[in-house]
Design a protein around this motif. Structure first.
Motif, PDB file in Angstrom:
ATOM      1  N   GLY A  15       0.804  -1.219   0.000  1.00  0.00           N
ATOM      2  CA  GLY A  15       0.000   0.000   0.000  1.00  0.00           C
ATOM      3  C   GLY A  15       0.836   1.268   0.000  1.00  0.00           C
ATOM      4  N   LEU A  16       2.014   1.212  -0.621  1.00  0.00           N
ATOM      5  CA  LEU A  16       2.916   2.356  -0.649  1.00  0.00           C
ATOM      6  C   LEU A  16       2.900   3.047  -2.009  1.00  0.00           C
ATOM      7  N   THR A  17       3.179   4.343  -1.999  1.00  0.00           N
ATOM      8  CA  THR A  17       3.372   5.080  -3.242  1.00  0.00           C
ATOM      9  C   THR A  17       4.815   4.890  -3.688  1.00  0.00           C
ATOM     10  N   GLN A  18       5.115   5.306  -4.905  1.00  0.00           N
ATOM     11  CA  GLN A  18       6.498   5.233  -5.376  1.00  0.00           C
ATOM     12  C   GLN A  18       7.398   6.136  -4.537  1.00  0.00           C
ATOM     13  N   THR A  19       6.903   7.287  -4.130  1.00  0.00           N
ATOM     14  CA  THR A  19       7.687   8.193  -3.290  1.00  0.00           C
ATOM     15  C   THR A  19       8.032   7.536  -1.967  1.00  0.00           C
ATOM     16  N   GLN A  20       7.041   6.897  -1.353  1.00  0.00           N
ATOM     17  CA  GLN A  20       7.287   6.215  -0.087  1.00  0.00           C
ATOM     18  C   GLN A  20       8.262   5.054  -0.269  1.00  0.00           C
ATOM     19  N   MET A  21       8.108   4.317  -1.358  1.00  0.00           N
ATOM     20  CA  MET A  21       8.970   3.168  -1.592  1.00  0.00           C
ATOM     21  C   MET A  21      10.411   3.606  -1.831  1.00  0.00           C
ATOM     22  N   ALA A  22      10.608   4.712  -2.516  1.00  0.00           N
ATOM     23  CA  ALA A  22      11.967   5.209  -2.760  1.00  0.00           C
ATOM     24  C   ALA A  22      12.672   5.540  -1.452  1.00  0.00           C
ATOM     25  N   ALA A  23      11.898   5.874  -0.421  1.00  0.00           N
ATOM     26  CA  ALA A  23      12.348   6.012   0.968  1.00  0.00           C
ATOM     27  C   ALA A  23      13.562   6.912   1.158  1.00  0.00           C
ATOM     28  N   GLY A  24      13.753   7.875   0.275  1.00  0.00           N
ATOM     29  CA  GLY A  24      14.917   8.727   0.416  1.00  0.00           C
ATOM     30  C   GLY A  24      16.220   8.052   0.015  1.00  0.00           C
ATOM     31  N   VAL A  25      16.131   6.789  -0.411  1.00  0.00           N
ATOM     32  CA  VAL A  25      17.321   6.053  -0.848  1.00  0.00           C
ATOM     33  C   VAL A  25      17.679   6.475  -2.270  1.00  0.00           C
ATOM     34  N   VAL A  26      16.653   6.606  -3.105  1.00  0.00           N
ATOM     35  CA  VAL A  26      16.816   7.069  -4.486  1.00  0.00           C
ATOM     36  C   VAL A  26      15.712   8.073  -4.751  1.00  0.00           C
ATOM     37  N   SER A  27      15.813   8.793  -5.836  1.00  0.00           N
ATOM     38  CA  SER A  27      14.752   9.743  -6.175  1.00  0.00           C
ATOM     39  C   SER A  27      13.518   8.983  -6.649  1.00  0.00           C
ATOM     40  N   GLU A  28      12.371   9.627  -6.522  1.00  0.00           N
ATOM     41  CA  GLU A  28      11.127   9.018  -7.008  1.00  0.00           C
ATOM     42  C   GLU A  28      11.219   8.766  -8.508  1.00  0.00           C
ATOM     43  N   SER A  29      11.820   9.691  -9.230  1.00  0.00           N
ATOM     44  CA  SER A  29      11.967   9.554 -10.676  1.00  0.00           C
ATOM     45  C   SER A  29      12.786   8.315 -11.030  1.00  0.00           C
ATOM     46  N   PHE A  30      13.912   8.142 -10.360  1.00  0.00           N
ATOM     47  CA  PHE A  30      14.750   6.972 -10.623  1.00  0.00           C
ATOM     48  C   PHE A  30      13.988   5.694 -10.272  1.00  0.00           C
ATOM     49  N   TYR A  31      13.335   5.706  -9.106  1.00  0.00           N
ATOM     50  CA  TYR A  31      12.595   4.522  -8.673  1.00  0.00           C
ATOM     51  C   TYR A  31      11.517   4.159  -9.696  1.00  0.00           C
ATOM     52  N   SER A  32      10.791   5.147 -10.181  1.00  0.00           N
ATOM     53  CA  SER A  32       9.743   4.918 -11.171  1.00  0.00           C
ATOM     54  C   SER A  32      10.318   4.263 -12.426  1.00  0.00           C
ATOM     55  N   LYS A  33      11.481   4.725 -12.843  1.00  0.00           N
ATOM     56  CA  LYS A  33      12.112   4.167 -14.036  1.00  0.00           C
ATOM     57  C   LYS A  33      12.591   2.732 -13.805  1.00  0.00           C
ATOM     58  N   VAL A  34      12.972   2.405 -12.587  1.00  0.00           N
ATOM     59  CA  VAL A  34      13.343   1.017 -12.267  1.00  0.00           C
ATOM     60  C   VAL A  34      12.109   0.132 -12.391  1.00  0.00           C
ATOM     61  N   GLU A  35      10.985   0.576 -11.829  1.00  0.00           N
ATOM     62  CA  GLU A  35       9.747  -0.205 -11.923  1.00  0.00           C
ATOM     63  C   GLU A  35       9.350  -0.441 -13.374  1.00  0.00           C
ATOM     64  N   ARG A  36       9.540   0.554 -14.217  1.00  0.00           N
ATOM     65  CA  ARG A  36       9.155   0.454 -15.622  1.00  0.00           C
ATOM     66  C   ARG A  36      10.199  -0.238 -16.490  1.00  0.00           C
ATOM     67  N   GLY A  37      11.343  -0.575 -15.899  1.00  0.00           N
ATOM     68  CA  GLY A  37      12.375  -1.272 -16.651  1.00  0.00           C
ATOM     69  C   GLY A  37      13.256  -0.362 -17.494  1.00  0.00           C
ATOM     70  N   VAL A  38      13.165   0.947 -17.269  1.00  0.00           N
ATOM     71  CA  VAL A  38      13.975   1.905 -18.010  1.00  0.00           C
ATOM     72  C   VAL A  38      15.405   1.929 -17.457  1.00  0.00           C
ATOM     73  N   HIS A  39      15.519   1.881 -16.116  1.00  0.00           N
ATOM     74  CA  HIS A  39      16.831   1.859 -15.457  1.00  0.00           C
ATOM     75  C   HIS A  39      16.989   0.552 -14.696  1.00  0.00           C
ATOM     76  N   SER A  40      18.223   0.125 -14.540  1.00  0.00           N
ATOM     77  CA  SER A  40      18.505  -1.003 -13.662  1.00  0.00           C
ATOM     78  C   SER A  40      18.941  -0.435 -12.313  1.00  0.00           C
ATOM     79  N   ILE A  41      18.974  -1.291 -11.309  1.00  0.00           N
ATOM     80  CA  ILE A  41      19.320  -0.860  -9.961  1.00  0.00           C
ATOM     81  C   ILE A  41      20.375  -1.804  -9.416  1.00  0.00           C
ATOM     82  N   ASP A  42      21.348  -1.247  -8.699  1.00  0.00           N
ATOM     83  CA  ASP A  42      22.375  -2.121  -8.141  1.00  0.00           C
ATOM     84  C   ASP A  42      21.829  -2.825  -6.894  1.00  0.00           C
ATOM     85  N   VAL A  43      22.429  -3.934  -6.571  1.00  0.00           N
ATOM     86  CA  VAL A  43      21.925  -4.792  -5.491  1.00  0.00           C
ATOM     87  C   VAL A  43      21.906  -4.069  -4.153  1.00  0.00           C
ATOM     88  N   GLN A  44      22.953  -3.335  -3.828  1.00  0.00           N
ATOM     89  CA  GLN A  44      22.994  -2.658  -2.527  1.00  0.00           C
ATOM     90  C   GLN A  44      21.868  -1.639  -2.395  1.00  0.00           C
TER      91      GLN A  44
END
Length: 115
Positions: A15-44
């Motif tokens: 029940g989280l938004t993308q902003t909440q899920m990004a949790a200040g670890v990454v930007s909402e924009s970057f997180y959104s692109k990871v979900e959509r498969g535009v960007h990859s994300i490192d394991v850490q």
């Protein structure tokens, strides 16, 4: 299932938004692109996001092996239902029910009542 699809699934189930899920670890924009498969994300970074929400990392990686892809026709529907259920959004659940009853492009049998 891709990493982005799995992130979206567990985010909606929580029940989280993308902003909440990004949790200040990454930007909402970057997180959104990871979900959509535009960007990859490192394991850490992925582990930091999951840990910020006390999500089981082992469970997350099991999704990558055992869940069907977003290309399956009911992926989005299941995510919508999970999100509405977690938010206790009866209006949204009733709207989903209405769409299903009107042939909303899904072949799932409607066996649950949202009333």
């Amino acid at each position: 299932m891709t990493v982005g699809e799995a992130l979206k699934q567990i985010r909606l189930q929580a029940g989280l938004t993308q902003t909440q899920m990004a949790a200040g670890v990454v930007s909402e924009s970057f997180y959104s692109k990871v979900e959509r498969g535009v960007h990859s994300i490192d394991v850490q970074t992925l582990i930091n996001i999951l840990s910020a929400h006390h999500m089981d990392v082992v469970h997350f990686f099991s999704l990558l092996n055992y869940q069907k892809s977003e290309t399956e026709p009911n992926f989005e529907l299941i995510n919508e239902i999970s999100f509405a259920q977690n938010k206790k959004d009866i209006k949204a659940l009733n709207e989903i029910k209405r769409k299903l009853e009107n042939g909303g492009g899904c072949n799932l049998p409607l066996i649950y009542s949202f009333d």
